[in-house]
Design a protein around this motif. Structure first.
Motif, PDB file in Angstrom:
ATOM      1  N   PRO A  63      -5.129   0.814   5.687  1.00 22.48           N
ATOM      2  CA  PRO A  63      -5.252  -0.456   4.961  1.00 22.48           C
ATOM      3  C   PRO A  63      -6.395  -1.324   5.483  1.00 22.48           C
ATOM      4  CG  PRO A  63      -3.232  -0.414   6.265  1.00 22.48           C
ATOM      5  CD  PRO A  63      -3.839   0.948   6.335  1.00 22.48           C
ATOM      6  N   TRP A  93      -3.323  -5.816  -1.059  1.00 22.72           N
ATOM      7  CA  TRP A  93      -3.362  -5.123   0.238  1.00 22.72           C
ATOM      8  C   TRP A  93      -2.681  -5.982   1.302  1.00 22.72           C
ATOM      9  CZ3 TRP A  93      -4.322  -1.483  -2.602  1.00 22.72           C
ATOM     10  CH2 TRP A  93      -5.527  -1.134  -3.176  1.00 22.72           C
ATOM     11  N   MET A 116       0.783  -1.169   0.000  1.00 22.55           N
ATOM     12  CA  MET A 116       0.000   0.000   0.000  1.00 22.55           C
ATOM     13  C   MET A 116       0.832   1.241   0.000  1.00 22.55           C
ATOM     14  SD  MET A 116      -3.134  -1.647   1.979  1.00 22.55           S
ATOM     15  CE  MET A 116      -2.200  -2.152   3.302  1.00 22.55           C
TER      16      MET A 116
END
Length: 169
Positions: free
Chosen positions: A22, A132, A1
């Motif tokens: 996140p 992610w 990220m």
């Protein structure tokens, strides 16, 4: 990220919103993927798009409200001045599934075949969940293999959603 062209600087504002939270990115992606899967086969991409966006906005508002309540409990009173910061922090829930929303929009506009638009939106959710999770692993200092394993575990949530969609429809 925390992707960067230069050390630590996010490439775009969209990416900066996601890297700031996140947890929200993962949650928003799972919510969007679940709504798309639940509506797939029963609705057009336009209706799936509307249901996905509406659900994401409701969940975003619920997260903002819950964080605001939590802040009020920790501070023994409510401070409205914290509300914009909470709203901004939770924006990753809306930003993360944006590409899935775009696929649905393209299907609704007739630029993609309806089934293709839905499939792209669903599998985009899985790919993003892997991304992610991998990035979180890297930010936690995991070596690439361990970070990728974290990403694969994260992506498994999306795969399970797609399996449920196939079984239900």
């Amino acid at each position: 990220m925390e992707g960067s062209a230069t050390a630590g600087a996010p490439r775009s504002r969209w990416l900066a919103v996601i890297t700031a939270n996140p947890r929200g990115a993962v949650y928003g992606t799972i919510v969007a993927t679940a709504v798309i899967a639940a509506a797939a086969g029963h609705q057009s991409p336009g209706l799936i798009l509307a249901a996905t966006v509406a659900t994401l906005v409701v969940f975003w508002l619920a997260h903002v409200y819950a964080d605001f309540l939590d802040h009020g409990l920790r501070q023994a009173r409510f401070h409205l001045k914290v509300l914009p910061a909470i709203m901004a922090r939770e924006l990753s829930m809306l930003a993360a599934p944006a590409l899935s929303v775009v696929f649905l929009l393209l299907g609704a506009l007739g630029l993609f075949e309806e089934r293709l638009a839905v499939r792209l939106a669903l599998w985009n959710g899985v790919v993003q969940l892997v991304g992610w999770g991998t990035e979180v692993g890297r930010r936690r200092g995991q070596a690439w293999p361990a970070a990728l394993l974290t990403g694969l575990v994260n992506g498994a949530f999306g795969v399970v959603i797609i399996i449920l969609e196939v079984l239900l429809h």
